[in-house]
Structures are given as structure tokens and as C-alpha cells.
Design a protein around this motif. Structure first.
Motif, PDB file in Angstrom:
ATOM      1  N   PRO A 115       0.798  -1.234   0.000  1.00  0.00           N
ATOM      2  CA  PRO A 115       0.000   0.000   0.000  1.00  0.00           C
ATOM      3  C   PRO A 115       0.829   1.282   0.000  1.00  0.00           C
ATOM      4  O   PRO A 115       0.431   2.295  -0.586  1.00  0.00           O
ATOM      5  CB  PRO A 115      -0.837  -0.132   1.278  1.00  0.00           C
ATOM      6  CG  PRO A 115      -1.032  -1.614   1.424  1.00  0.00           C
ATOM      7  CD  PRO A 115       0.281  -2.210   0.982  1.00  0.00           C
ATOM      8  N   PHE A 116       2.018   1.266   0.612  1.00  0.00           N
ATOM      9  CA  PHE A 116       2.864   2.456   0.676  1.00  0.00           C
ATOM     10  C   PHE A 116       3.315   2.921  -0.704  1.00  0.00           C
ATOM     11  O   PHE A 116       3.629   4.096  -0.909  1.00  0.00           O
ATOM     12  CB  PHE A 116       4.084   2.168   1.560  1.00  0.00           C
ATOM     13  CG  PHE A 116       4.984   3.358   1.789  1.00  0.00           C
ATOM     14  CD1 PHE A 116       4.630   4.345   2.701  1.00  0.00           C
ATOM     15  CD2 PHE A 116       6.187   3.467   1.118  1.00  0.00           C
ATOM     16  CE1 PHE A 116       5.466   5.446   2.911  1.00  0.00           C
ATOM     17  CE2 PHE A 116       7.027   4.546   1.324  1.00  0.00           C
ATOM     18  CZ  PHE A 116       6.664   5.542   2.225  1.00  0.00           C
ATOM     19  N   HIS A 117       3.337   2.024  -1.658  1.00  0.00           N
ATOM     20  CA  HIS A 117       3.692   2.382  -3.036  1.00  0.00           C
ATOM     21  C   HIS A 117       2.745   3.447  -3.585  1.00  0.00           C
ATOM     22  O   HIS A 117       3.166   4.334  -4.329  1.00  0.00           O
ATOM     23  CB  HIS A 117       3.641   1.124  -3.904  1.00  0.00           C
ATOM     24  CG  HIS A 117       3.931   1.350  -5.350  1.00  0.00           C
ATOM     25  ND1 HIS A 117       5.060   1.992  -5.807  1.00  0.00           N
ATOM     26  CD2 HIS A 117       3.226   0.998  -6.475  1.00  0.00           C
ATOM     27  CE1 HIS A 117       5.047   2.027  -7.127  1.00  0.00           C
ATOM     28  NE2 HIS A 117       3.945   1.444  -7.554  1.00  0.00           N
ATOM     29  N   ALA A 135       0.864   7.411   1.040  1.00  0.00           N
ATOM     30  CA  ALA A 135       1.902   7.802   2.006  1.00  0.00           C
ATOM     31  C   ALA A 135       1.666   7.193   3.378  1.00  0.00           C
ATOM     32  O   ALA A 135       2.620   6.925   4.123  1.00  0.00           O
ATOM     33  CB  ALA A 135       1.975   9.318   2.112  1.00  0.00           C
ATOM     34  N   ASP A 136       0.395   6.974   3.732  1.00  0.00           N
ATOM     35  CA  ASP A 136       0.084   6.399   5.047  1.00  0.00           C
ATOM     36  C   ASP A 136      -0.225   4.910   4.966  1.00  0.00           C
ATOM     37  O   ASP A 136      -0.694   4.306   5.924  1.00  0.00           O
ATOM     38  CB  ASP A 136      -1.088   7.137   5.696  1.00  0.00           C
ATOM     39  CG  ASP A 136      -2.362   7.072   4.857  1.00  0.00           C
ATOM     40  OD1 ASP A 136      -2.295   6.614   3.685  1.00  0.00           O
ATOM     41  OD2 ASP A 136      -3.426   7.475   5.363  1.00  0.00           O
ATOM     42  N   GLY A 137       0.045   4.293   3.824  1.00  0.00           N
ATOM     43  CA  GLY A 137      -0.217   2.868   3.658  1.00  0.00           C
ATOM     44  C   GLY A 137       0.886   2.015   4.252  1.00  0.00           C
ATOM     45  O   GLY A 137       1.989   2.498   4.533  1.00  0.00           O
ATOM     46  N   LYS A 138       0.613   0.743   4.466  1.00  0.00           N
ATOM     47  CA  LYS A 138       1.613  -0.174   5.017  1.00  0.00           C
ATOM     48  C   LYS A 138       2.782  -0.322   4.047  1.00  0.00           C
ATOM     49  O   LYS A 138       2.585  -0.551   2.849  1.00  0.00           O
ATOM     50  CB  LYS A 138       0.987  -1.537   5.295  1.00  0.00           C
ATOM     51  CG  LYS A 138       0.036  -1.545   6.479  1.00  0.00           C
ATOM     52  CD  LYS A 138      -0.526  -2.937   6.736  1.00  0.00           C
ATOM     53  CE  LYS A 138      -1.433  -2.929   7.961  1.00  0.00           C
ATOM     54  NZ  LYS A 138      -2.060  -4.249   8.186  1.00  0.00           N
ATOM     55  N   GLY A 185      -5.420   0.488  -1.751  1.00  0.00           N
ATOM     56  CA  GLY A 185      -6.228   1.201  -0.760  1.00  0.00           C
ATOM     57  C   GLY A 185      -6.961   0.257   0.171  1.00  0.00           C
ATOM     58  O   GLY A 185      -7.294   0.623   1.304  1.00  0.00           O
ATOM     59  N   ALA A 186      -7.193  -0.971  -0.286  1.00  0.00           N
ATOM     60  CA  ALA A 186      -7.837  -2.000   0.541  1.00  0.00           C
ATOM     61  C   ALA A 186      -6.810  -2.953   1.167  1.00  0.00           C
ATOM     62  O   ALA A 186      -7.181  -4.010   1.671  1.00  0.00           O
ATOM     63  CB  ALA A 186      -8.832  -2.791  -0.302  1.00  0.00           C
ATOM     64  N   GLU A 187      -5.531  -2.571   1.105  1.00  0.00           N
ATOM     65  CA  GLU A 187      -4.428  -3.373   1.655  1.00  0.00           C
ATOM     66  C   GLU A 187      -4.329  -4.743   1.002  1.00  0.00           C
ATOM     67  O   GLU A 187      -4.037  -5.753   1.643  1.00  0.00           O
ATOM     68  CB  GLU A 187      -4.522  -3.483   3.181  1.00  0.00           C
ATOM     69  CG  GLU A 187      -4.424  -2.136   3.886  1.00  0.00           C
ATOM     70  CD  GLU A 187      -4.273  -2.258   5.391  1.00  0.00           C
ATOM     71  OE1 GLU A 187      -4.450  -3.369   5.931  1.00  0.00           O
ATOM     72  OE2 GLU A 187      -3.974  -1.223   6.019  1.00  0.00           O
ATOM     73  N   ILE A 188      -4.551  -4.754  -0.312  1.00  0.00           N
ATOM     74  CA  ILE A 188      -4.406  -5.970  -1.113  1.00  0.00           C
ATOM     75  C   ILE A 188      -3.130  -5.816  -1.939  1.00  0.00           C
ATOM     76  O   ILE A 188      -3.088  -5.016  -2.877  1.00  0.00           O
ATOM     77  CB  ILE A 188      -5.623  -6.175  -2.038  1.00  0.00           C
ATOM     78  CG1 ILE A 188      -6.912  -6.307  -1.220  1.00  0.00           C
ATOM     79  CG2 ILE A 188      -5.417  -7.396  -2.935  1.00  0.00           C
ATOM     80  CD1 ILE A 188      -8.174  -6.236  -2.050  1.00  0.00           C
TER      81      ILE A 188
END
Length: 214
Positions: free
Chosen positions: A62-64, A67-70, A171-174
């Protein structure tokens, strides 16, 4: 156990994504030079590689995209290793939700075989590649998939500047795995999938040795 390799080999000078630099692979310490530090008959090689994260077969966290993604270090292993997998085989350019309807996708790694990997290391690989539509990505998200992979240049349509598939899935952490190969070796289902990158902080993408165990 029958492991099946689903990754491209990373080689010096190869281009994965047009506009991004090729990896530079060289010696940091050659075997010859190492002989100055060790006893007679003992030698080592320490290699050096300079590459962008989007090289070879790689995983997007998700960080790719956010900015606040895992980032890579924050991905749980349960999201990238030992996943029950299914292969969806589709050779259309725009892969719509209909390709996935009626399948049991919940908690699965969904690997999309387009056959585009046959163009790897050729100019044809960079133009007119198969991709998922935004509606397909939304359907996969709603179906509760764990990971999505594809053997194509990009999971999104690169002719525009938006990336709705990346946005929806990450965005859904997939996690997303792109530039896969060898999916024709897999059965439609009945295998486990692995795509584990190094545990790097503040990094969103990295090459993986993607493989399946049938």
C-alpha cells in the motif's frame, strides 16, 4: 512438494519498466581481491546491485500508492505467504469483472494469466499490454481477495495517467504482484502462493521470488 517458480530472473542491464533504469550488477569485492584478506585457498564474493524497486517480478505494498499505507516491513506474512491461490486465464486486453464472476475468491491469491510474459525482454512487452479494468478491481476488492498478481507489464491501463486498479487494491491493503511468468504451469486452483519481499522500512515495492506449491 512441487514448487513452481513464477519469477523473471533479474539480470544486469535489463529493462523491466520503460523509463526506469536497468539494474547495475557488479562486484563490490571480487574473489581475486578477497584473497588478500583470507588464508590461502579461501575466497569470497560480495556483489553489489544498484536498482530501482520496480525491477523484475515485484510486489507493491500500500505504501507504493499511499503515504500512510503499510510499507514492506509492515505487511503481515499472512498477506503474502502460504495463500490459497486461483488462476484466472484471460487473453483480452481489458480484463473486466466478468472474468472473475462466479469464482470463489475470498481470501485467495488471484493470479491473472494473460500470456503477456511471452514478450519479456522485447519491445512488444511495453505496448498494448493486458490490464484489469477499474470495475474488475472493485469486484476483486468486494470479493475479499488477499492478493492479486498478473503476468503483464502493468495491472493498470498505462495509456492514461490514473491508476484505478492500484488505487483500489492497495487502498484495501491488497498487495499486487506484477511481471509474473510461468502461470501456465499452475492448475486453476489447489496450490499455495508465496511472494515475500525483504522487510524494508519506508519502501513500497521490491522484487520477490514468487512461487507456488502444488
Amino acid at each position: 512438494m512441487n514448487p513452481i517458480d513464477l519469477s523473471h530472473t533479474i539480470e544486469h542491464g535489463m529493462i523491466t519498466y520503460r523509463g526506469l533504469p536497468a539494474p547495475l550488477i557488479c562486484d563490490y569485492l571480487s574473489r581475486e581481491a578477497s584473497r588478500n584478506f583470507y588464508a590461502e585457498g579461501t575466497e569470497f564474493h560480495i556483489g553489489r546491485i544498484d536498482m530501482v524497486a520496480n525491477t523484475g517480478t515485484y510486489l507493491d505494498s500500500p505504501f507504493h500508492r499511499y503515504a500512510d499505507g503499510k510499507d514492506l516491513s509492515e505487511l503481515p506474512l499472512t498477506s503474502i505467504a502460504g495463500l490459497e491461490g486461483v488462476v484466472v486465464r484471460c487473453h483480452a486486453m481489458a480484463i473486466a469483472r466478468e472474468a472473475f464472476e462466479g469464482l470463489d475468491l475470498q481470501n485467495k491469491a488471484v493470479l491473472v494469466q494473460t500470456g503477456w510474459d511471452r514478450h519479456w525482454r522485447t519491445d512488444a512487452y511495453f505496448e498494448g499490454n493486458p490490464f484489469l479494468t477499474e470495475e474488475a478491481a472493485l469486484y476483486l476488492k468486494q470479493s475479499g481477495v488477499k492478493l492479486v498478481g498478473i503476468d503483464s507489464y502493468n495491472i493498470d491501463d498505462t495509456r492514461g495517467k490514473t491508476r484505478p486498479v492500484h488505487s483500489t487494491l492497495l487502498g484495501a491493503e491488497i498487495p499486487i504482484v506484477e511481471h509474473m511468468t510461468g502461470l501456465e504451469q499452475l492448475p486453476d486452483s489447489g496450490f499455495q502462493f508465496f511472494a515475500v519481499p525483504p522487510k524494508v522500512k519506508a519502501f513500497g515495492t521490491f522484487p520477490v521470488r514468487a512461487f507456488a506449491v502444488v
